[in-house]
Design a protein around this motif. Structure first.
Motif, mmCIF file in Angstrom:
data_model
loop_
_atom_site.group_PDB
_atom_site.id
_atom_site.type_symbol
_atom_site.label_atom_id
_atom_site.label_comp_id
_atom_site.label_asym_id
_atom_site.label_seq_id
_atom_site.Cartn_x
_atom_site.Cartn_y
_atom_site.Cartn_z
ATOM 1 N N GLY A 135 10.573 1.886 -2.687
ATOM 2 C CA GLY A 135 9.818 1.437 -1.325
ATOM 3 C C GLY A 135 8.785 -0.279 -1.993
ATOM 4 O O GLY A 135 8.334 -1.055 -0.844
ATOM 5 N N GLU A 136 7.789 -0.074 -2.612
ATOM 6 C CA GLU A 136 6.261 -0.494 -2.573
ATOM 7 C C GLU A 136 7.263 -1.819 -4.070
ATOM 8 O O GLU A 136 7.287 -3.012 -4.010
ATOM 9 C CB GLU A 136 5.633 0.282 -4.071
ATOM 10 C CG GLU A 136 6.387 0.418 -5.315
ATOM 11 C CD GLU A 136 4.654 1.239 -6.088
ATOM 12 O OE1 GLU A 136 3.845 0.592 -6.399
ATOM 13 O OE2 GLU A 136 5.339 1.781 -6.426
ATOM 14 N N THR A 137 8.244 -1.886 -4.636
ATOM 15 C CA THR A 137 8.460 -3.375 -5.505
ATOM 16 C C THR A 137 9.576 -4.171 -4.132
ATOM 17 O O THR A 137 10.775 -3.187 -3.399
ATOM 18 C CB THR A 137 9.208 -2.483 -6.566
ATOM 19 O OG1 THR A 137 10.428 -1.852 -6.451
ATOM 20 C CG2 THR A 137 8.787 -1.747 -8.096
ATOM 21 N N VAL A 138 10.538 -4.724 -4.003
ATOM 22 C CA VAL A 138 11.153 -6.018 -3.496
ATOM 23 C C VAL A 138 12.599 -5.196 -4.019
ATOM 24 O O VAL A 138 13.153 -5.393 -4.645
ATOM 25 C CB VAL A 138 11.214 -7.249 -3.885
ATOM 26 C CG1 VAL A 138 12.122 -8.387 -2.960
ATOM 27 C CG2 VAL A 138 9.781 -8.106 -3.844
ATOM 28 N N HIS A 139 13.329 -5.155 -2.657
ATOM 29 C CA HIS A 139 14.307 -4.012 -2.559
ATOM 30 C C HIS A 139 15.140 -5.332 -1.109
ATOM 31 O O HIS A 139 14.252 -4.761 -0.062
ATOM 32 C CB HIS A 139 14.580 -2.711 -2.475
ATOM 33 C CG HIS A 139 13.942 -2.235 -1.294
ATOM 34 N ND1 HIS A 139 12.140 -2.453 -1.605
ATOM 35 C CD2 HIS A 139 13.904 -1.331 -0.265
ATOM 36 C CE1 HIS A 139 12.058 -1.169 -0.900
ATOM 37 N NE2 HIS A 139 13.021 -1.023 0.711
ATOM 38 N N HIS A 195 0.637 -1.080 0.035
ATOM 39 C CA HIS A 195 0.314 -0.022 0.231
ATOM 40 C C HIS A 195 0.455 1.017 -0.104
ATOM 41 O O HIS A 195 0.996 2.107 0.943
ATOM 42 C CB HIS A 195 -0.931 -0.139 0.729
ATOM 43 C CG HIS A 195 -1.620 -1.702 1.272
ATOM 44 N ND1 HIS A 195 -2.376 -1.725 1.068
ATOM 45 C CD2 HIS A 195 -1.676 -2.444 2.060
ATOM 46 C CE1 HIS A 195 -3.009 -2.882 1.229
ATOM 47 N NE2 HIS A 195 -2.044 -2.942 2.173
ATOM 48 N N TYR A 196 1.948 1.209 -0.818
ATOM 49 C CA TYR A 196 2.903 1.672 -0.979
ATOM 50 C C TYR A 196 3.211 2.850 -1.852
ATOM 51 O O TYR A 196 3.299 1.430 -2.628
ATOM 52 C CB TYR A 196 4.093 1.823 0.208
ATOM 53 C CG TYR A 196 5.388 3.026 0.225
ATOM 54 C CD1 TYR A 196 5.018 4.180 1.121
ATOM 55 C CD2 TYR A 196 6.795 3.651 -1.013
ATOM 56 C CE1 TYR A 196 5.919 4.842 1.039
ATOM 57 C CE2 TYR A 196 7.422 4.193 -0.740
ATOM 58 C CZ TYR A 196 7.191 5.234 0.183
ATOM 59 O OH TYR A 196 8.378 6.280 -0.212
ATOM 60 N N ARG A 197 3.822 4.254 -2.413
ATOM 61 C CA ARG A 197 3.478 4.313 -3.418
ATOM 62 C C ARG A 197 4.688 4.978 -3.162
ATOM 63 O O ARG A 197 5.061 5.862 -3.415
ATOM 64 C CB ARG A 197 2.643 5.204 -4.305
ATOM 65 C CG ARG A 197 0.798 4.798 -4.273
ATOM 66 C CD ARG A 197 1.830 3.544 -5.841
ATOM 67 N NE ARG A 197 -0.467 2.712 -5.118
ATOM 68 C CZ ARG A 197 0.329 1.460 -4.904
ATOM 69 N NH1 ARG A 197 0.531 0.853 -4.573
ATOM 70 N NH2 ARG A 197 -1.546 1.089 -4.725
#
Length: 128
Positions: free
Chosen positions: A27-31, A22-24
């Motif tokens: 940080g919304e993709t795997v890292h 629920h973040y745009r």
């Protein structure tokens, strides 16, 4: 507790991947990050050996928690596998509660956990 206290700290680290729900943004993709964790333990009185708590006790308890998190995808681990976001704030709170459960006594308690996501960004969770 009174205004005066003793405090000790141990520092360790772990590496893991996560993605914020629920973040745009980035940080919304795997890292991944190499988190640096600092655990502070506080108490008013020293024991009969004139120490608050053995550093080894704090380190071993913290390392147990680090072993659970290290080199994992946090979104796949409880409590981050459902709706609880594996944010740095929530990681600090998780470490706080896990280490507290292992070492807190009437004599001393975990007072603060700092989770450094990068060298210049940190979130903390602790007692007021």
């Amino acid at each position: 507790m009174s205004n005066r206290f003793y405090e000790v700290m141990v520092e360790t680290q772990f590496s893991a991947a996560h993605a914020l729900r629920h973040y745009r943004g980035q940080g919304e993709t795997v890292h991944g990050h190499n988190w640096r964790i600092q655990v502070f333990v506080r108490g008013e009185k020293l024991d009969e050996n004139h120490i608050l708590v053995d550093f080894r006790t704090v380190r071993e308890a913290t390392e147990e928690v680090m072993h659970y998190l290290d080199h994992k995808h946090l979104n796949e681990l409880a409590p981050f596998d459902k709706e609880l976001n594996p944010s740095t704030e929530n990681i600090a709170a998780f470490v706080f509660h896990q280490v507290s459960a292992r070492i807190n006594t009437p004599h001393c308690q975990v007072s603060l956990v700092r989770a450094w996501e990068t060298a210049s960004t940190m979130a903390a969770y602790g007692l007021s």
